[in-house]
Design an enzyme around this catalytic site. Structure first.
Site, PDB file in Angstrom:
ATOM      1  N   ASP A 454      16.103 -34.219   1.217  1.00  0.00           N
ATOM      2  CA  ASP A 454      17.109 -33.017   1.942  1.00  0.00           C
ATOM      3  C   ASP A 454      16.206 -32.155   2.583  1.00  0.00           C
ATOM      4  O   ASP A 454      14.873 -32.320   2.179  1.00  0.00           O
ATOM      5  CB  ASP A 454      17.689 -32.418   0.540  1.00  0.00           C
ATOM      6  CG  ASP A 454      18.489 -31.065   1.038  1.00  0.00           C
ATOM      7  OD1 ASP A 454      19.388 -31.521   2.223  1.00  0.00           O
ATOM      8  OD2 ASP A 454      18.364 -30.277   0.266  1.00  0.00           O
ATOM      9  N   ARG A 658      17.506 -21.876  12.430  1.00  0.00           N
ATOM     10  CA  ARG A 658      19.101 -22.008  12.090  1.00  0.00           C
ATOM     11  C   ARG A 658      20.009 -21.165  12.669  1.00  0.00           C
ATOM     12  O   ARG A 658      19.630 -19.928  12.864  1.00  0.00           O
ATOM     13  CB  ARG A 658      19.560 -21.832  10.759  1.00  0.00           C
ATOM     14  CG  ARG A 658      18.901 -22.778   9.815  1.00  0.00           C
ATOM     15  CD  ARG A 658      18.872 -22.447   8.163  1.00  0.00           C
ATOM     16  NE  ARG A 658      19.981 -22.450   7.608  1.00  0.00           N
ATOM     17  CZ  ARG A 658      20.363 -23.507   6.874  1.00  0.00           C
ATOM     18  NH1 ARG A 658      19.719 -24.347   6.694  1.00  0.00           N
ATOM     19  NH2 ARG A 658      21.551 -23.311   6.247  1.00  0.00           N
ATOM     20  N   LYS A 849      25.131 -38.881   2.202  1.00  0.00           N
ATOM     21  CA  LYS A 849      23.910 -39.036   1.847  1.00  0.00           C
ATOM     22  C   LYS A 849      23.886 -40.006   0.549  1.00  0.00           C
ATOM     23  O   LYS A 849      22.819 -40.945   0.806  1.00  0.00           O
ATOM     24  CB  LYS A 849      23.531 -37.487   1.002  1.00  0.00           C
ATOM     25  CG  LYS A 849      23.328 -36.636   2.239  1.00  0.00           C
ATOM     26  CD  LYS A 849      22.455 -35.469   1.408  1.00  0.00           C
ATOM     27  CE  LYS A 849      22.304 -33.977   2.244  1.00  0.00           C
ATOM     28  NZ  LYS A 849      21.703 -32.875   1.750  1.00  0.00           N
TER      29      LYS A 849
END
EC number: 7.6.2.1
Lengths: 943, 351
Positions: A454, A658, A849
């Site tokens: 991740d 971000r 995922k």
């Protein structure tokens, strides 16, 4: 959910039918992960978080379609449901012996030992002394039983302590009198009053709290390990009813007990009105009430039906590959044992046959006892062969390495101890040691070939820091360490806990001329940051009595960072209730009414609040991901502004930041009224509330006026680039699966040295199946080309691709994965991906995922490892052969689901390359040693 | 089960849902530090030696083993060849009739038998006299177990005969001492040796292991009820001599591992010259005929490796030679076709 459908079909062993033929309602609410056809069973608590998905959940469906619900009369304890007494103890004094023995003999090795011991008790067969053969088994059984008994006594004690705790319960006949009552006597329907810092005795629906708006904060650390405070509300109706006459009467209909911590559906009939209740209205057993003086709730689930008890299951168990192989070998050995025994008994029979007539007088056999005249220990040749066979079983039993299983467990225990005690795996900042949660896959750590990681919280620290802002097309990103600003409240100085670097120019602009048009926009921008969130400011005491710290608690670290940023620029969020927020705007405290809140969800990718400002205007503040925001922005008005912001966004994301876009709109009175009507209707709707709310949000979130964008830095953890480098040198493939967007993912890839400039990037980023197919074919062609090119240079392809400098990197985004994982294209993706040394997947959903992990796991024999820290990684962690959880900011769910947990990503290097290697090697040596030792031992006897 | 314990603890922890109380920030009490204590053991830093098998080391090791083993082999082979051994099988020749079992079971037949051997080489004293039996499974399970070691050792344990059935108790339930098939089947041929016509004493003292005499057979235990049953297995014992002095019995009770075995009968403490005639008068009492076994008389001298045994010498020579040739082979390979050490391209999966 829509994006997951395809994945479900693909991963399922029985394609589409399995998913679509599910009955509409099931006794146990179907859980998202259950739809998966994956081989891993996903236990309840580890289910991906569904906080952000208020769509009609399975439980809601059950409530309304299945008609299965429980009715609870508020204030009237009903004995028909389970009481609140809990029982975690397994045995009672009577059942201890049989049950404990049963539990113990469920292990195959014990049964085998027992069979051997029983054989040994037959006088004809006995090889070893009878007593001696019982001893080892008896000893093991006894010690285990004593241990179990001790633990069970402890459990009994803790049960008793738990059951005898006191809670204030409304006495039924009196009006508003709360009497202490033992937890075990609390029944469903009781009204319980809980004070601050007290633990909740059962799952309760909040009726009223000390906060006039019905707000309560709970800490769920015992439930899911998350330390932040969660906000729960009592419904206005009950809150009002309570404040008027001191009690609430009504009928509550709620779904049947289930394991879903994040879902709850119910409605309450009060004064003839139906009020619907959701997950935000229920507080669960085991949580603690915080920051709320008192709260009153009605018990809906008690005792073993509470969500915490239903979720009470052990760590997942996986079986190591070595053990699987060992089991295969054991079968071969058993066949060998039987063969040897048959050989021995047949040969014995032949010998007896040959010497049949001599047996009577032969000194060493003496078949007859002459004192009685009977045969002594001799039953004829057939029987003699059988007895010989049994004896041979006893003599050769060691060849089956049952004791090896016990030795392996001991060795693993030692290895787990060594790993836990390793200083190199100790994380100073979170003060967490390495934890082995699954004890039987230690040696798999040494066989890892694929690492799926991740990004947020795993590679990065998930400590967000506000770095730069673009406001009205102007970039402010030259940050300076700031002292932070403080607020004076009641002669006390309140300081935000974290100071953020501020841009002096922006600060000046903000402080000096507030009449300026530009400054107004800047102010709006920060107001939006401060107001448009779900942050709860907590006031902490410091040593200096004059000073208090404001700690922003929230579920999203991005929001925290934004709130701290706004505070550093002087717009300090001071107080939040469900009805209003108090914001200190440059020293001037103002109250903004929160008229409505559209929560963040992963489909809309934005959230919005409707705020009634002190100047009586109604404003809509929106913040969200750029992709979703640019769709609702009114571009016609300020094209330059939008363009400039877009450019800045691109710049930020290429820096690895971000990004969030902030916008606002002033609502006119009719618009607001129309919205309010719809909102109230939707909020009390029973069916499809989530969808209704979403469509209302979509209606109102349009024609947004862009305020600006923010860039938040997600810092890399220590040593991540080095760790990835080492893992790649060790021949492992590191894949990054992230929910971030492509640019951010790529820039993070660069900063952690996963991507380098000399790599050839293959980007698959499409919106339809056909284009996906095309780009995959192209990519495949390129990999072939690349392979041919590199194989000319050197006979060893592996070395060549390292040295020739043209390493392939594959970048896939979630949209394309929807089309790829759904279909036969995944075969091609697999081919491409295995050719590439780096794979980056961005914008992937949690289940995708897991789908990617499954893609590799099901097609190769290679070991996979998934590492992550958040609830969204849980499915991936459980899918992989080895799941590693990071004790991070995002709470404990990943750790709960994982096999190993640790503090930092870089610990993967010592874990895999040192401990994993050692574990595997040592275990391998031990098994081989045991096999050879036993073989020597037995074959010598046999010969 | 320790594993179980650990697992159960984990489980227990889970059931309370308090897996790991995450510390809140700001709570920085140094006492609660969770850092593992440093020790060389827990960090796996204890000194260890794990030799790398480099070609040099392997060649040297093989050469060393060869160099050690070849001389040892030569020496023991030489010693073994120095031993003079005479073996004479007499079971067939000593029974003149066809019904061998009947002959041997008949207590009235004269079982005396004379055997003459010529000594090929000078035999230096002590000359060991063995009896060699073939086809007697002293290692048979029901035979080996048929004895009571307690009874042989302790006077009070005379009644412990449960393992000895069918030679445990007499018909009137008196314990047999020594009980069991092993004692019951005691060898009972006797040899009288004459060298060139002169009777030569065969010394039967100290033929048993000292430890057996001292520790396994009691000094105050006398045979009783022995060989009184209907079926006579072998020798009788003198009831006035304690078991610890019954050396024939002690030798016999140390059971052989293989069906062909020799046991010490006595020693001749006089040298015998080459070409001397050795005449042995045998009382051929022992019944090997019922199970098709054979008996032989063995006269042997001893060297430092014991009796005649070429096997050890040959084994040493073989292994030594193998090691030397391996060392040579590796050396040649090492000289001719040397590989880089630690080259990953030679790994099987990289080829």
């Amino acid at each position: 959910m829509t994006s997951e459908r395809p994945l479900i079909d693909v991963a399922s062993p029985h394609p589409p039918a399995a998913a679509s033929q599910l009955p509409p309602s099931q006794p146990e609410p179907p859980v998202r992960a259950d739809h998966l056809g994956f081989s891993v069973e996903v236990p309840g608590p580890f289910r991906p978080s569904r906080r952000d998905q208020p769509d009609p959940s399975a439980s809601e469906r059950e409530l309304h379609e299945g008609g299965e619900y429980r009715a609870v009369a508020v204030g009237e304890p009903s004995p028909e449901f389970a009481g609140n007494a809990v029982r975690t103890a397994k045995y009672s004094a009577l059942t201890f012996l049989p049950r404990n023995l049963f539990e113990q003999f469920r292990r195959l090795s014990y049964v085998y030992f027992l069979a051997i011991t029983v054989l040994n008790q037959l006088p004809q067969v006995a090889v070893f002394g009878r007593g001696a053969s019982v001893l080892p088994l008896a000893f093991v059984l006894f010690v285990t039983a004593v241990k179990d008994a001790y633990e069970d006594i402890r459990r009994h004690r803790s049960d008793r302590r738990e059951n005898n705790r006191l809670a204030a319960v409304l006495a039924p006949q009196t009006a508003g009198e709360y009497l202490p009552k033992k937890w075990k006597h609390i029944r469903v329907g009781d009204v319980v009053r809980v004070a601050s810092n007290e633990t909740l005795p059962a799952d309760m629906v909040l009726l009223a709290t000390s906060d006039p708006t019905g707000l309560a904060h709970v800490q769920t650390v015992n439930l899911d390990g998350e330390t932040n405070l969660k906000t729960r509300y009592a419904k206005q109706e009950t809150q009002l009813s309570f404040s008027h006459d001191g009690h609430v009467a009504g009928m509550l209909h709620c779904e049947r007990p289930n394991r879903n911590i994040y879902g709850f559906q119910a409605n309450l009939e009060i004064d003839g009105k139906r009020v619907s209740l959701g997950p935000s209205n229920i507080v669960l057993r085991g949580c603690e009430l915080k920051n709320t003086t008192w709260a009153i709730g009605v018990v809906v689930y008690a005792g073993k039906e509470t969500k915490v008890m239903l979720n009470n299951s052990g760590p997942p168990s996986k079986r190591s590959r070595l053990e699987t192989q060992l089991n295969r070998e054991t079968v071969i050995l058993s066949i060998m044992l039987i063969g040897m025994c048959i050989t021995a008994s047949v040969l014995a029979g032949i010998w007896l046959l040959n010497h049949q007539r001599e047996l009577e007088f032969t000194q060493f056999f003496r078949e007859k006892d002459y004192t009685t005249g009977k045969n002594y220990n001799y039953y004829g040749i057939g029987m003699q062969i059988f007895v010989t066979f049994l004896m041979a079983v006893i003599v050769y039993q060691v060849i089956i390495p049952i004791s090896l299983y016990i030795s392996m467990e001991l060795v693993r225990l030692g290895q787990a101890y060594f790993m836990g005690a390793d200083n190199d795996l100790y994380d100073e900042s979170s003060r967490s040691r390495f934890q082995c949660r699954a004890l039987n896959i230690n040696e798999d750590l040494g066989q890892i070939k694929y690492v799926f990681s991740d990004k947020t919280g795993t590679l990065t620290e998930n400590k967000m820091e506000f770095m730069c802002a673009s406001i009205h097309g102007v970039d402010y990103s030259s940050g300076k360490p700031a002292c932070g600003s403080s607020v004076v409240v009641d002669d006390l100085l309140w300081t935000p806990k974290m100071a953020v670097r501020t841009d002096p120019q922006l600060l000046k602009l903000l402080n000096n001329d507030s009449s300026n048009e530009e400054a107004k926009l800047v102010l709006e921008f920060f107001l939006a940051l401060a107001a448009c969130n779900t942050i709860v400011p907590l006031v902490l005491d410091t040593r200096d009595p004059k000073q208090k710290l404001i700690d922003y608690q929230g579920e999203s670290p991005d929001e925290q960072a934004l709130a701290y940023a706004a505070a550093s620029y002087g717009i300090v969020l001071v107080e939040r209730t469900s009805g209003y927020v108090v914001i200190d705007v440059l020293g001037d405290r103002q109250r903004f009414d929160i008229l409505g809140l559209h929560e963040f969800d992963s489909d809309r990718k934005r959230m919005s609040v409707i705020v009634g400002c002190p100047d009586k205007t109604v404003k809509l503040y929106v913040k969200g991901a750029d992709s979703s925001m640019f769709g609702i922005i009114n571009k016609s008005l300020e094209l330059d502004n939008v363009r400039a912001t877009e450019a800045h966004l691109h710049k930020y994301s290429s820096l690895g930041l971000r990004t969030l876009v902030v916008g606002m709109r002033e609502l006119s009175q009719p618009e607001f009224e129309e919205w309010q009507l719809a909102y109230e209707k939707a909020s009390t709707a029973v069916l499809g509330r989530g969808n209704l709310l979403r469509s209302i949000a979509a209606n109102v979130e349009c024609n947004i006026h862009i305020l600006g964008a923010s860039g938040i830095e997600d810092k890399l953890q220590d040593g991540v680039p080095e760790a990835i480098e080492s893992l790649r040198q060790a021949g492992m493939k590191v894949w990054i699966l992230t929910g971030d967007k492509q640019e951010t993912a790529i820039s993070i890839g660069y900063s952690c040295k996963l991507l380098t400039n000399d790599m050839t990037q293959i980007v698959i980023n499409n919106n339809s199946k056909e284009s996906c197919k095309r780009s995959l074919e192209e990519a495949l062609a390129r990999t072939k080309e690349h392979r041919v090119a590199s194989s000319i240079g050197s006979p060893y392809p592996v070395l060549a691709s390292e040295s020739s400098g043209t390493v392939l990197a594959l970048i896939v985004d979630g949209n394309s994965l929807v089309y790829i994982l759904e279909t036969e294209l995944q075969e091609e993706l697999f081919k491409v991906a295995t050719e590439c040394s780096v794979v980056l997947c961005c914008r992937v959903a949690p289940l995708q995922k897991a789908g990617i992990v499954a893609l590799i796991k099901n097609r190769t024999d290679d070991m996979t490892l998934a590492i992550g820290d958040g609830a969204n990684d849980v499915s991936m962690i459980q899918m992989a052969d080895v799941g590693v959880g990071i004790n991070g900011q995002e709470g404990g769910q990943a750790v709960m689901a994982s096999d190993f947990s640790m503090g930092q990503f870089r610990f993967l290097v010592p874990l895999l390359l040192v401990h994993g290697h050692w574990n595997y090697q040592r275990m391998g040596y031990m098994i081989l040693y045991n096999f050879y030792k036993n073989a020597t031992f037995v074959l010598v006897l046999f010969w | 089960f320790i594993f179980d314990f650990f697992n159960a603890r984990l489980h227990f922890g889970c059931s309370r849902m308090q897996m790991y109380p995450l510390e809140m920030e700001g709570n920085s009490n140094p006492k609660t530090t969770n850092k593992p204590k440093y020790s060389k053991f827990t960090q796996q830093e204890l000194p260890a030696c794990k030799p790398l098998l480099t070609p040099e080391i392997v060649i040297a090791a093989f050469a060393l083993i060869g160099a050690l083993f070849v001389p040892i082999g030569l020496a023991s082979l030489h010693a073994s060849r120095q031993v003079v051994e005479l073996v004479h099988r007499y079971d067939a020749s000593c029974v003149p009739v066809d019904d061998k079992v009947g002959f041997i079971q008949n207590s009235r037949t004269d079982k005396t038998c004379t055997v003459t051997m010529t000594v090929p080489k000078y035999m230096k004293s002590p000359i060991h006299v063995y009896y060699l039996i073939d086809g007697f499974y002293q290692n048979h399970r029901r035979y080996v177990r048929s004895r009571s070691d307690k009874q042989l050792r302790y006077k009070s344990a005379a009644h412990l005969t449960s393992d000895c059935v069918p030679e445990g108790d007499t018909a009137d339930h008196a314990p047999i001492v020594p009980c069991g098939l092993v004692a019951w089947s005691l060898f009972n041929d006797t040899y009288t040796v004459r060298v060139n016509g002169v009777v030569t004493q065969v010394n039967k003292k100290d033929i048993a292991w000292k430890s057996d005499k001292n520790n396994k057979f009691g000094k105050n235990i006398y045979p009783s009820n022995f060989q009184k049953g209907r079926l006579i297995g072998g020798a009788t014992l003198n009831e006035s001599i304690p078991l610890s002095e019954q050396e024939d019995l002690i030798v016999w009770m140390r059971t052989a591992a293989l069906p062909t075995f020799r046991k010490l009968y006595g020693r001749i403490e006089k040298d015998i010259n080459a070409n001397d005639n050795v005449t042995v008068v045998i009382q051929n009492n022992y019944n090997t005929y019922s199970f098709g076994g054979s008996k032989a008389l063995v006269l042997s001298t001893a060297s430092w490796i014991g009796g005649k045994n070429n096997f050890i010498g040959i084994a040493y020579l073989t292994i030594g030679g193998l090691c030397l040739s391996l060392a040579m082979g590796f050396l040649v390979l090492y000289m001719v076709k040397r590989r880089n050490f630690g080259d990953p391209s030679n790994l099987s999966w990289n080829r």
